[in-house]
Design an enzyme around this catalytic site. Structure first.
Site, short mmCIF file in Angstrom:
data_model
loop_
_atom_site.label_atom_id
_atom_site.label_comp_id
_atom_site.label_asym_id
_atom_site.label_seq_id
_atom_site.Cartn_x
_atom_site.Cartn_y
_atom_site.Cartn_z
N ASP A 148 40.18 40.63 42.34
CA ASP A 148 40.87 41.11 43.68
C ASP A 148 40.16 42.16 44.52
OD1 ASP A 148 43.30 39.36 42.98
OD2 ASP A 148 43.81 40.91 41.72
N GLY A 199 42.43 33.82 42.59
CA GLY A 199 43.06 33.83 44.19
C GLY A 199 42.15 34.41 45.01
P1 IMP Z 1 44.85 34.43 32.56
O1 IMP Z 1 43.58 34.26 33.32
O2 IMP Z 1 45.79 33.67 33.37
O3 IMP Z 1 44.91 33.98 31.29
O4 IMP Z 1 45.38 35.86 32.87
C1 IMP Z 1 44.88 36.86 31.91
C2 IMP Z 1 44.80 38.18 32.62
O5 IMP Z 1 43.96 38.09 33.65
C3 IMP Z 1 46.18 38.58 33.27
O6 IMP Z 1 46.20 40.02 33.31
C4 IMP Z 1 45.88 38.00 34.82
O7 IMP Z 1 46.81 38.81 35.78
C5 IMP Z 1 44.44 38.37 35.00
N1 IMP Z 1 43.87 37.55 36.09
C6 IMP Z 1 43.36 36.35 36.04
N2 IMP Z 1 42.76 36.06 37.03
C7 IMP Z 1 42.79 36.89 38.17
C8 IMP Z 1 42.40 36.96 39.29
O8 IMP Z 1 41.52 36.11 39.96
N3 IMP Z 1 42.57 38.14 39.79
C9 IMP Z 1 43.17 39.27 39.16
N4 IMP Z 1 43.73 39.12 37.85
C10 IMP Z 1 43.56 38.09 37.24
MG MG Z 2 42.33 37.42 43.73
#
Ligand code: IMP
Ligand code: MG
Length: 404
Positions: free
Chosen positions: A14, A43
């Site tokens: 982010d 995102g």
């Molecule tokens: P996962 O990628 O859904 O397995 O989540 C693992 C960790 O990565 C969690 O803390 C999520 O919030 C974080 N995370 C995954 N994708 C993003 C992103 O695009 N931006 C920020 N945090 C992310």
């Molecule tokens: Mg993002």
């Protein structure tokens, strides 16, 4: 000769990569934009003509005229792809290609993700619950279904003879639907990549969420650093031109895990409010902290950053004082370090303070920064030994200054 630029996040995600990618595409006319890791857990927000768009699995070049490749290092949820394309509607200007080597996120992976998070309870990672981890685990276990497998489902099913009849039948239904949804986008990407002259690779998640180099276990399941983006796209290092590292002027993270420069509650609330620090994928409020130069130095080294992009300094326009963490002290021994230790929870941050600048810089092109802010930028460049190339002060494309 072929040229590859890469954009990666230096913190916990982010940072504003989507905006930098969008800007680079408008400046440099890439013929191909590629993603090389992650899935619809990402995102990215892109704003132009007073509109803001969110993309998750699609490369950020989808709103411009270029080929957008989802590379083999990405896991693909076919339903999510279709719904993203539908949401963007007529604004989609780029061509979409999904590599036949992308592993798919299946329904059962999403169920598994939720189950495991529930089981871990207070130790949960705080995943996006999109099935990302189980999909990558299936790849390593050699039980993945690839996008290319959808093009010959009958043959693919032979690999899954070991499944119970019921499970196999639901897999047939699922794969048949996915073929219908994304079949037309699936290609062998080699010929496109061979011919491309100017390629932009867009990292997802960020360095501190790297499965191996991040704050494990509070990380994502893919590798996120530049070397893994080469693996995830199939591009090679010989053609690398620029590696852009994106950071905010402060730090945020969503989900659980250690966060050494996390701010006190009141300051964090101010940053959340002014900086609109709410997740694009999950709607969760982001945790906020001061900028951490020890962590950024680590990220810059791991990725080989050539150009630094500094986002959102405007959020601190009204701050009396800005803190920057420039080393850590081990709590028990007071030992002072300037690198990321194995167990960061045993350390506390040391800060250097700077005066605020008290002027409105939001969404303005910062051609000449206020003196106080400029002093901070100079300090950061010196500590990190890298050029500050872009300064962004708001979502508008115009609110970005190219410094060098
Ligand atoms: P996962 O990628 O859904 O397995 O989540 C693992 C960790 O990565 C969690 O803390 C999520 O919030 C974080 N995370 C995954 N994708 C993003 C992103 O695009 N931006 C920020 N945090 C992310
Ligand atoms: Mg993002």
């Amino acid at each position: 000769m072929k040229k590859i630029d890469l954009v990666v996040g230096l913190q916990w995600g982010d940072e504003g990569k989507g905006k930098i990618v969008d800007l680079l595409i408008s400046r440099n006319k890439y013929d191909v934009v590629m993603r090389g890791n992650g899935g619809n857990n990402a995102g990215h927000s892109i704003s132009f003509n007073d509109k803001t768009f969110s993309v998750h699995s699609l490369p950020s070049g989808i709103l411009q005229e270029c080929i957008n490749i989802i590379g083999p290092g990405c896991v693909v949820n076919p339903k999510a792809i279709v719904s993203e394309l539908d949401n963007l509607g007529d604004y989609v200007s780029g061509e979409l290609v999904i590599s036949d080597r992308c592993p798919l996120i299946l329904e059962k992976h999403i169920i598994e993700d939720k189950k495991l998070e529930d089981k871990k309870a207070h130790n949960s990672v705080g995943t996006t619950l999109k099935g990302i981890g189980p999909a990558y685990a299936a790849l390593k276990n050699r039980t993945a279904v690839f996008a290319g497998d959808l093009l010959d489902i009958e043959k693919t099913l032979k690999r899954f003879d070991f499944l119970e009849t019921e499970e196999k039948e639901s897999l047939i239904i699922e794969l048949t639907l996915y073929k219908k949804l994304i079949g037309k986008y699936i290609k062998n990407i080699s010929p496109i990549v061979y011919d491309a002259k100017n390629i932009l690779v867009e990292g997802a998640q960020a360095t501190m969420l790297d499965n191996l180099y991040g704050t494990y276990p509070y990380v994502t399941s893919s590798n996120t650093i530049v070397s893994s983006l080469l693996t995830g796209t199939g591009l090679n290092y010989k053609y690398i031109n620029k590696v852009y590292g994106v950071t905010k002027f402060y730090t945020t993270r969503v989900g659980n895990g250690p966060f050494i420069t996390e701010m006190g509650e009141d300051t964090a609330k101010t940053v959340q409010k002014i900086g609109k620090e709410i997740g694009v994928s999950t709607g969760r409020i982001r945790r906020c902290g001061w900028i951490d130069l020890v962590q950024l130095k680590y990220a810059i080294g791991l990725n080989g950053i050539t150009d630094l992009c500094m986002m959102k300094s405007d959020v601190m326009d009204d701050f009396e004082e800005i803190q920057l963490c420039n080393s850590y002290n081990e709590i028990n021994t007071q030992n002072n370090i300037k690198y990321i230790p194995f167990d960061i929870s045993k350390y506390k941050p040391n800060y250097v303070s700077f005066n605020g600048w008290h002027s409105d810089t939001f969404n303005k092109p910062l051609n000449s920064s206020p003196d106080e802010l400029n002093t901070i930028f100079k300090y950061i460049e010196k500590e990190l030994d890298v050029h500050l190339t872009f300064i962004s002060t708001g979502p508008a494309r115009e609110a970005t200054v190219f410094v060098h």
